[in-house]
Every structure is written in structure tokens, then in C-alpha cells.
Design a protein around this motif. Sequence first.
Motif, PDB file in Angstrom:
ATOM      1  N   LEU A  18      19.973  -6.666 -10.039  1.00  0.00           N
ATOM      2  CA  LEU A  18      19.186  -6.245  -9.060  1.00  0.00           C
ATOM      3  C   LEU A  18      18.110  -5.216  -8.631  1.00  0.00           C
ATOM      4  O   LEU A  18      16.945  -5.251  -7.614  1.00  0.00           O
ATOM      5  CB  LEU A  18      20.026  -6.529  -7.427  1.00  0.00           C
ATOM      6  CG  LEU A  18      19.181  -6.590  -6.354  1.00  0.00           C
ATOM      7  CD1 LEU A  18      18.504  -8.288  -6.411  1.00  0.00           C
ATOM      8  CD2 LEU A  18      20.334  -6.446  -5.367  1.00  0.00           C
ATOM      9  N   LEU A  19      18.192  -3.739  -9.033  1.00  0.00           N
ATOM     10  CA  LEU A  19      18.154  -3.129  -8.543  1.00  0.00           C
ATOM     11  C   LEU A  19      17.037  -2.642  -8.817  1.00  0.00           C
ATOM     12  O   LEU A  19      15.747  -2.213  -8.538  1.00  0.00           O
ATOM     13  CB  LEU A  19      19.584  -1.310  -8.615  1.00  0.00           C
ATOM     14  CG  LEU A  19      18.378  -0.472  -8.815  1.00  0.00           C
ATOM     15  CD1 LEU A  19      17.779  -0.196  -6.732  1.00  0.00           C
ATOM     16  CD2 LEU A  19      19.299   0.748  -8.630  1.00  0.00           C
ATOM     17  N   ASN A  20      16.778  -3.109 -10.640  1.00  0.00           N
ATOM     18  CA  ASN A  20      15.932  -3.240 -10.936  1.00  0.00           C
ATOM     19  C   ASN A  20      14.370  -3.923 -10.367  1.00  0.00           C
ATOM     20  O   ASN A  20      13.486  -3.498 -10.386  1.00  0.00           O
ATOM     21  CB  ASN A  20      15.667  -3.089 -12.702  1.00  0.00           C
ATOM     22  CG  ASN A  20      16.373  -1.585 -12.896  1.00  0.00           C
ATOM     23  OD1 ASN A  20      15.880  -1.393 -13.363  1.00  0.00           O
ATOM     24  ND2 ASN A  20      17.653  -2.433 -14.141  1.00  0.00           N
ATOM     25  N   ILE A  21      15.286  -5.063 -11.147  1.00  0.00           N
ATOM     26  CA  ILE A  21      14.039  -5.999  -9.557  1.00  0.00           C
ATOM     27  C   ILE A  21      13.441  -5.668  -8.360  1.00  0.00           C
ATOM     28  O   ILE A  21      12.178  -5.648  -8.341  1.00  0.00           O
ATOM     29  CB  ILE A  21      14.780  -7.151  -9.920  1.00  0.00           C
ATOM     30  CG1 ILE A  21      14.816  -8.597 -11.148  1.00  0.00           C
ATOM     31  CG2 ILE A  21      13.562  -8.087  -8.670  1.00  0.00           C
ATOM     32  CD1 ILE A  21      15.795  -9.072 -10.650  1.00  0.00           C
ATOM     33  N   LEU A  22      14.442  -5.272  -7.523  1.00  0.00           N
ATOM     34  CA  LEU A  22      13.470  -4.472  -6.751  1.00  0.00           C
ATOM     35  C   LEU A  22      12.751  -3.398  -6.752  1.00  0.00           C
ATOM     36  O   LEU A  22      11.608  -2.856  -6.248  1.00  0.00           O
ATOM     37  CB  LEU A  22      14.878  -4.251  -5.657  1.00  0.00           C
ATOM     38  CG  LEU A  22      15.593  -5.269  -4.927  1.00  0.00           C
ATOM     39  CD1 LEU A  22      16.568  -4.527  -4.253  1.00  0.00           C
ATOM     40  CD2 LEU A  22      14.555  -6.180  -4.006  1.00  0.00           C
ATOM     41  N   VAL A  23      12.841  -2.299  -7.428  1.00  0.00           N
ATOM     42  CA  VAL A  23      11.827  -1.461  -8.261  1.00  0.00           C
ATOM     43  C   VAL A  23      10.830  -1.419  -8.327  1.00  0.00           C
ATOM     44  O   VAL A  23       9.481  -1.341  -8.009  1.00  0.00           O
ATOM     45  CB  VAL A  23      12.801  -0.682  -8.971  1.00  0.00           C
ATOM     46  CG1 VAL A  23      12.012   0.827  -9.752  1.00  0.00           C
ATOM     47  CG2 VAL A  23      13.855   0.403  -8.444  1.00  0.00           C
ATOM     48  N   PHE A  24      10.423  -3.077  -9.349  1.00  0.00           N
ATOM     49  CA  PHE A  24       9.260  -3.177  -9.921  1.00  0.00           C
ATOM     50  C   PHE A  24       8.360  -3.950  -9.471  1.00  0.00           C
ATOM     51  O   PHE A  24       7.271  -4.180  -9.051  1.00  0.00           O
ATOM     52  CB  PHE A  24       9.723  -3.335 -11.235  1.00  0.00           C
ATOM     53  CG  PHE A  24      10.291  -2.645 -11.705  1.00  0.00           C
ATOM     54  CD1 PHE A  24       9.242  -1.004 -12.126  1.00  0.00           C
ATOM     55  CD2 PHE A  24      11.287  -2.190 -12.973  1.00  0.00           C
ATOM     56  CE1 PHE A  24       9.256  -0.522 -13.160  1.00  0.00           C
ATOM     57  CE2 PHE A  24      11.505  -1.461 -13.436  1.00  0.00           C
ATOM     58  CZ  PHE A  24      10.794  -0.218 -13.663  1.00  0.00           C
ATOM     59  N   ALA A  25       9.292  -4.471  -8.561  1.00  0.00           N
ATOM     60  CA  ALA A  25       8.443  -5.494  -7.062  1.00  0.00           C
ATOM     61  C   ALA A  25       8.031  -5.230  -6.299  1.00  0.00           C
ATOM     62  O   ALA A  25       6.714  -6.070  -5.312  1.00  0.00           O
ATOM     63  CB  ALA A  25       9.770  -6.546  -6.701  1.00  0.00           C
ATOM     64  N   TYR A  26       8.652  -3.943  -5.240  1.00  0.00           N
ATOM     65  CA  TYR A  26       8.691  -3.518  -3.764  1.00  0.00           C
ATOM     66  C   TYR A  26       8.647  -1.737  -4.250  1.00  0.00           C
ATOM     67  O   TYR A  26      10.110  -1.976  -3.521  1.00  0.00           O
ATOM     68  CB  TYR A  26       9.649  -4.547  -2.960  1.00  0.00           C
ATOM     69  CG  TYR A  26       9.685  -5.749  -2.670  1.00  0.00           C
ATOM     70  CD1 TYR A  26       8.640  -6.392  -2.407  1.00  0.00           C
ATOM     71  CD2 TYR A  26      10.947  -6.382  -3.226  1.00  0.00           C
ATOM     72  CE1 TYR A  26       8.727  -7.975  -2.478  1.00  0.00           C
ATOM     73  CE2 TYR A  26      10.819  -7.719  -3.437  1.00  0.00           C
ATOM     74  CZ  TYR A  26       9.266  -8.311  -2.979  1.00  0.00           C
ATOM     75  OH  TYR A  26       9.418 -10.071  -2.834  1.00  0.00           O
ATOM     76  N   LEU A  27       8.084  -1.959  -4.781  1.00  0.00           N
ATOM     77  CA  LEU A  27       8.097  -0.170  -5.191  1.00  0.00           C
ATOM     78  C   LEU A  27       8.186   0.763  -3.342  1.00  0.00           C
ATOM     79  O   LEU A  27       8.965   1.716  -3.614  1.00  0.00           O
ATOM     80  CB  LEU A  27       7.585   0.540  -6.388  1.00  0.00           C
ATOM     81  CG  LEU A  27       7.311   2.066  -6.599  1.00  0.00           C
ATOM     82  CD1 LEU A  27       9.075   2.211  -6.783  1.00  0.00           C
ATOM     83  CD2 LEU A  27       6.564   2.228  -7.473  1.00  0.00           C
ATOM     84  N   THR A  28       7.324   0.251  -3.269  1.00  0.00           N
ATOM     85  CA  THR A  28       7.367   1.278  -1.456  1.00  0.00           C
ATOM     86  C   THR A  28       7.983   1.208  -0.128  1.00  0.00           C
ATOM     87  O   THR A  28       7.785   1.240   0.824  1.00  0.00           O
ATOM     88  CB  THR A  28       5.856   1.564  -0.956  1.00  0.00           C
ATOM     89  OG1 THR A  28       5.225   0.624  -0.624  1.00  0.00           O
ATOM     90  CG2 THR A  28       4.875   1.990  -2.388  1.00  0.00           C
ATOM     91  N   SER A  29       8.583  -0.359  -0.267  1.00  0.00           N
ATOM     92  CA  SER A  29       8.825  -0.664   0.684  1.00  0.00           C
ATOM     93  C   SER A  29      10.142  -0.019   1.516  1.00  0.00           C
ATOM     94  O   SER A  29      10.501   0.412   2.778  1.00  0.00           O
ATOM     95  CB  SER A  29       9.258  -2.090   0.946  1.00  0.00           C
ATOM     96  OG  SER A  29      10.156  -2.409  -0.448  1.00  0.00           O
ATOM     97  N   SER A  30      10.995   0.110   0.830  1.00  0.00           N
ATOM     98  CA  SER A  30      12.552   1.315   0.853  1.00  0.00           C
ATOM     99  C   SER A  30      13.014   1.265  -0.181  1.00  0.00           C
ATOM    100  O   SER A  30      13.950   1.000  -0.800  1.00  0.00           O
ATOM    101  CB  SER A  30      13.306  -0.508   1.968  1.00  0.00           C
ATOM    102  OG  SER A  30      14.494   0.235   2.228  1.00  0.00           O
ATOM    103  N   MET A  31      12.581   3.106  -0.160  1.00  0.00           N
ATOM    104  CA  MET A  31      12.635   3.724  -1.342  1.00  0.00           C
ATOM    105  C   MET A  31      14.673   4.082  -0.377  1.00  0.00           C
ATOM    106  O   MET A  31      15.183   3.921  -1.632  1.00  0.00           O
ATOM    107  CB  MET A  31      12.293   4.816  -1.502  1.00  0.00           C
ATOM    108  CG  MET A  31      10.664   4.726  -2.533  1.00  0.00           C
ATOM    109  SD  MET A  31       9.851   5.633  -3.467  1.00  0.00           S
ATOM    110  CE  MET A  31      11.107   6.377  -4.132  1.00  0.00           C
ATOM    111  N   ILE A  32      14.800   4.617   0.285  1.00  0.00           N
ATOM    112  CA  ILE A  32      15.876   5.294   0.745  1.00  0.00           C
ATOM    113  C   ILE A  32      17.073   4.152   0.392  1.00  0.00           C
ATOM    114  O   ILE A  32      18.671   3.872  -0.145  1.00  0.00           O
ATOM    115  CB  ILE A  32      16.074   5.053   2.362  1.00  0.00           C
ATOM    116  CG1 ILE A  32      15.335   6.570   2.317  1.00  0.00           C
ATOM    117  CG2 ILE A  32      17.688   5.491   2.715  1.00  0.00           C
ATOM    118  CD1 ILE A  32      15.226   7.267   3.541  1.00  0.00           C
ATOM    119  N   ALA A  33      16.764   2.531   0.948  1.00  0.00           N
ATOM    120  CA  ALA A  33      17.942   0.769   0.375  1.00  0.00           C
ATOM    121  C   ALA A  33      17.984   0.586  -1.255  1.00  0.00           C
ATOM    122  O   ALA A  33      19.574   0.951  -1.802  1.00  0.00           O
ATOM    123  CB  ALA A  33      17.189   0.100   1.387  1.00  0.00           C
TER     124      ALA A  33
END
Length: 81
Positions: A18-33
Motif C-alpha cells: 500500500l505504501l509503495n502504491i501511495l508513494v508512486f501515485a500521490y507523491l506530494t499529497s501527504s508525505m507525513i502520513a
Amino acid sequence: MTSLSKKLGLVSIVIGCLLNILVFAYLTSSMIAMIVLGIIGIVLSILSLFLKYEKKWVSLLGLVLNLIPLLYFALLFVALG
């Protein structure tokens, strides 16, 4: 406690994917989360390594899947200043 220790490795793998998908899909949205989610995944995989004696590859896979995005964030932080 044994059923919990069996599921910790699988939960850390799911969090890592899930983290890998979120990093490459929404890189700038919520880095702290994403960083908090990665730390939680790392803690779960380390707990799984220490609690479970067989099938350590599941815990190691979860650890690698959670470390890759965090190392990517660290590289960006150092490179961009």
C-alpha cells in the motif's frame, strides 16, 4: 499470541504494498502520513521477525517493502536539501 505473530508479517507486507502504491501515485499529497505508515510497517515486520521462528522470509519481505519508500524519501530529503 501465536495467531497474532503469524499475521504480523502478512500485515507488514500489505502495508508495504500500500505504501509503495501511495508513494508512486500521490507523491506530494501527504508525505507525513506515508512516513508514519512506513514506520508502522517496519515496526510490525521487526516484531514479526522476533516473535515468529519459522517463515522469516515473510517478515523480511515486509521489511524490504516498507524500507524502500522510506529510503526514497530520505534520498529526496538529502538531495533536495
